[in-house]
Write a protein that holds these residues in place. Structure first.
Motif, PDB file in Angstrom:
ATOM      1  N   PRO A 179      20.109   5.561  63.850  1.00  0.00           N
ATOM      2  CA  PRO A 179      20.349   6.684  62.928  1.00  0.00           C
ATOM      3  C   PRO A 179      21.689   7.378  63.121  1.00  0.00           C
ATOM      4  CG  PRO A 179      18.769   7.301  64.626  1.00  0.00           C
ATOM      5  CD  PRO A 179      18.986   5.816  64.765  1.00  0.00           C
ATOM      6  N   SER A 180      22.264   7.307  64.316  1.00  0.00           N
ATOM      7  CA  SER A 180      23.535   7.999  64.567  1.00  0.00           C
ATOM      8  C   SER A 180      24.728   7.054  64.550  1.00  0.00           C
ATOM      9  CB  SER A 180      23.471   8.728  65.913  1.00  0.00           C
ATOM     10  OG  SER A 180      22.437   9.689  65.934  1.00  0.00           O
ATOM     11  N   ALA A 181      24.493   5.815  64.115  1.00  0.00           N
ATOM     12  CA  ALA A 181      25.593   4.852  64.030  1.00  0.00           C
ATOM     13  C   ALA A 181      26.523   5.223  62.881  1.00  0.00           C
ATOM     14  CB  ALA A 181      25.040   3.448  63.828  1.00  0.00           C
ATOM     15  N   ARG A 182      27.737   4.746  62.954  1.00  0.00           N
ATOM     16  CA  ARG A 182      28.671   4.906  61.841  1.00  0.00           C
ATOM     17  C   ARG A 182      28.246   3.971  60.718  1.00  0.00           C
ATOM     18  NH1 ARG A 182      32.010   9.200  62.159  1.00  0.00           N
ATOM     19  NH2 ARG A 182      33.441   8.098  60.793  1.00  0.00           N
ATOM     20  N   ARG A 183      28.490   4.385  59.503  1.00  0.00           N
ATOM     21  CA  ARG A 183      28.123   3.560  58.363  1.00  0.00           C
ATOM     22  C   ARG A 183      29.337   3.306  57.486  1.00  0.00           C
ATOM     23  NH1 ARG A 183      23.632   4.774  53.622  1.00  0.00           N
ATOM     24  NH2 ARG A 183      23.590   2.668  52.773  1.00  0.00           N
ATOM     25  N   ALA A 184      29.584   2.045  57.194  1.00  0.00           N
ATOM     26  CA  ALA A 184      30.662   1.643  56.297  1.00  0.00           C
ATOM     27  C   ALA A 184      30.039   0.897  55.119  1.00  0.00           C
ATOM     28  CB  ALA A 184      31.667   0.743  57.025  1.00  0.00           C
ATOM     29  N   VAL A 185      30.301   1.358  53.912  1.00  0.00           N
ATOM     30  CA  VAL A 185      29.659   0.790  52.735  1.00  0.00           C
ATOM     31  C   VAL A 185      30.700   0.094  51.861  1.00  0.00           C
ATOM     32  CG1 VAL A 185      28.284   1.277  50.674  1.00  0.00           C
ATOM     33  CG2 VAL A 185      27.909   2.590  52.765  1.00  0.00           C
ATOM     34  N   LEU A 186      30.448  -1.169  51.558  1.00  0.00           N
ATOM     35  CA  LEU A 186      31.274  -1.919  50.617  1.00  0.00           C
ATOM     36  C   LEU A 186      30.515  -1.980  49.299  1.00  0.00           C
ATOM     37  CD1 LEU A 186      32.341  -4.894  52.933  1.00  0.00           C
ATOM     38  CD2 LEU A 186      33.609  -2.801  52.459  1.00  0.00           C
ATOM     39  N   ARG A 187      31.111  -1.512  48.241  1.00  0.00           N
ATOM     40  CA  ARG A 187      30.400  -1.480  46.962  1.00  0.00           C
ATOM     41  C   ARG A 187      30.043  -2.885  46.490  1.00  0.00           C
ATOM     42  NH1 ARG A 187      34.246   2.983  44.085  1.00  0.00           N
ATOM     43  NH2 ARG A 187      35.776   1.494  44.878  1.00  0.00           N
ATOM     44  N   THR A 188      30.902  -3.842  46.749  1.00  0.00           N
ATOM     45  CA  THR A 188      30.610  -5.240  46.433  1.00  0.00           C
ATOM     46  C   THR A 188      31.095  -6.100  47.590  1.00  0.00           C
ATOM     47  OG1 THR A 188      32.735  -5.596  45.302  1.00  0.00           O
ATOM     48  CG2 THR A 188      30.872  -4.867  43.936  1.00  0.00           C
ATOM     49  N   GLY A 189      30.699  -7.355  47.579  1.00  0.00           N
ATOM     50  CA  GLY A 189      31.109  -8.265  48.638  1.00  0.00           C
ATOM     51  C   GLY A 189      30.156  -9.420  48.821  1.00  0.00           C
ATOM     52  N   GLY A 190      28.910  -9.268  48.315  1.00  0.00           N
ATOM     53  CA  GLY A 190      27.957 -10.356  48.418  1.00  0.00           C
ATOM     54  C   GLY A 190      27.526 -10.617  49.848  1.00  0.00           C
ATOM     55  N   ASP A 191      27.134 -11.853  50.103  1.00  0.00           N
ATOM     56  CA  ASP A 191      26.647 -12.233  51.427  1.00  0.00           C
ATOM     57  C   ASP A 191      27.759 -12.435  52.440  1.00  0.00           C
ATOM     58  OD1 ASP A 191      23.746 -12.436  51.224  1.00  0.00           O
ATOM     59  OD2 ASP A 191      24.127 -14.009  49.756  1.00  0.00           O
ATOM     60  N   PHE A 192      28.974 -12.614  51.967  1.00  0.00           N
ATOM     61  CA  PHE A 192      30.066 -12.985  52.875  1.00  0.00           C
ATOM     62  C   PHE A 192      31.244 -12.027  52.715  1.00  0.00           C
ATOM     63  CE2 PHE A 192      28.073 -16.709  50.778  1.00  0.00           C
ATOM     64  CZ  PHE A 192      27.201 -17.056  51.793  1.00  0.00           C
ATOM     65  N   PRO A 193      31.064 -10.738  53.042  1.00  0.00           N
ATOM     66  CA  PRO A 193      32.149  -9.767  52.822  1.00  0.00           C
ATOM     67  C   PRO A 193      33.398 -10.070  53.624  1.00  0.00           C
ATOM     68  CG  PRO A 193      30.380  -8.815  54.156  1.00  0.00           C
ATOM     69  CD  PRO A 193      29.868 -10.117  53.623  1.00  0.00           C
ATOM     70  N   PHE A 194      33.254 -10.741  54.784  1.00  0.00           N
ATOM     71  CA  PHE A 194      34.434 -11.080  55.584  1.00  0.00           C
ATOM     72  C   PHE A 194      35.313 -12.106  54.884  1.00  0.00           C
ATOM     73  CE2 PHE A 194      30.733 -13.496  56.846  1.00  0.00           C
ATOM     74  CZ  PHE A 194      31.169 -14.805  56.838  1.00  0.00           C
TER      75      PHE A 194
END
Length: 298
Positions: A179-194
């Motif tokens: 719950p206290s982790a940082r959160r980074a949200v990508l609006r799109t990217g699918g299964d392979f955002p990298f």
């Protein structure tokens, strides 16, 4: 490559032919020993993220931080979706490939996402039957992540808001566990955002590394000029691009991370995950063949 040239030691690995999570832990530890790497920061996607958590649970002294993307805490749902798992080792290669690829979304997609899917499909075609069955078994062998000794402040959860083969319910469990982790949200990217959103993923990885106290060492980068062209191979020592950091709390091997942009430069919000996460609609999917495990060695 961009992370390496900015002063991070990055190692991207493929999971070897191991048949259970116990073998994975020992093989990964032997790999780190052979590379003379004592501490790591791990970035894992999907199955790679699950394996990263398993390793952090069993080898807490070696893992200094985690970046988890589109991943999960337990494999029970995947096991239930594969009732024929006892015969995976005898299943023909073409059937294994067909099953693995069923979790990838069809239909029109953004060009970068479509390119990432095409690349992964091409990579799956090159895998042997043993590789395919090994990764499937790692995804369906019943197991769950226990409590980690790693504080939440050393964990970043980086998920995409569009389609993912990992059900949303499982991704929500990860958010609730940390719950206290940082959160980074990508609006799109699918299964392979990298692959589909490499610049954004790299940005968040850099920010993560800065937040856990690891700064890049561009002065130790060898083999590349400022323009990015390769230099003399004689500049490399023992196969590494640059040396380790001094041995202190900042000596952390890391995952695919790098970042010289400030938090305000990030295109999306990065904020602590609220203690109560609103559950989104569950997206049903089969076991995902995608996995990505990277190490950033400072």
């Amino acid at each position: 490559m961009s992370l390496s040239m900015k002063g991070y030691r990055v190692i991207s690995i493929d999971v070897p032919q191991v048949w259970n999570h116990h073998e994975w832990i020992h093989s990964f530890e032997k790999f780190l020993d052979s590379m003379n790497i004592h501490h790591v920061h791990i970035y894992g996607t999907s199955l790679g993220g699950f394996l990263a958590q398993i390793f952090a649970q069993q080898r807490p002294r070696r893992v200094k931080s985690l970046v988890l993307s589109n991943t999960f805490l337990e494999t029970h749902k995947f096991a239930a979706a594969l009732p024929w798992s006892p015969v995976v080792n005898w299943t023909p290669s073409f059937l294994l490939k067909r099953y693995l690829l069923t979790g990838i979304q069809d239909g029109p997609q953004e060009p970068f996402i479509a390119d990432s899917v095409d690349f992964v499909v091409g990579q799956v075609e090159t895998l042997s039957r043993e590789d395919l069955s090994s990764r499937l078994l790692l995804n369906v062998n019943v197991a769950s992540v226990g409590s980690l000794s790693l504080p939440d402040c050393f964990i970043t959860v980086m998920d995409t808001n569009d389609y993912s083969a990992v059900p949303q319910q499982l991704k929500d469990q990860v958010n609730e566990r940390y719950p206290s982790a940082r959160r980074a949200v990508l609006r799109t990217g699918g299964d392979f955002p990298f692959l589909s959103r490499p610049d954004e993923v790299t940005l968040y990885l850099q920010l993560h590394m800065r937040q856990v106290g690891v700064e890049p060492r561009p002065d130790l980068v060898q083999g590349f000029t400022r323009g990015g062209s390769s230099g003399s191979s004689n500049d490399h020592k023992d196969g590494n691009s640059f040396d380790d950091h001094p041995k202190d709390d900042g000596d952390r091997s890391s995952v695919d991370s790098e970042m010289e942009h400030s938090e305000s430069e990030s295109p999306y919000s990065v904020e602590p995950i609220p203690a109560s996460t609103e559950l989104a609609n569950t997206v049903l999917g089969t076991a995902n063949s995608a996995q990505h495990v990277s190490l950033l060695c400072s």
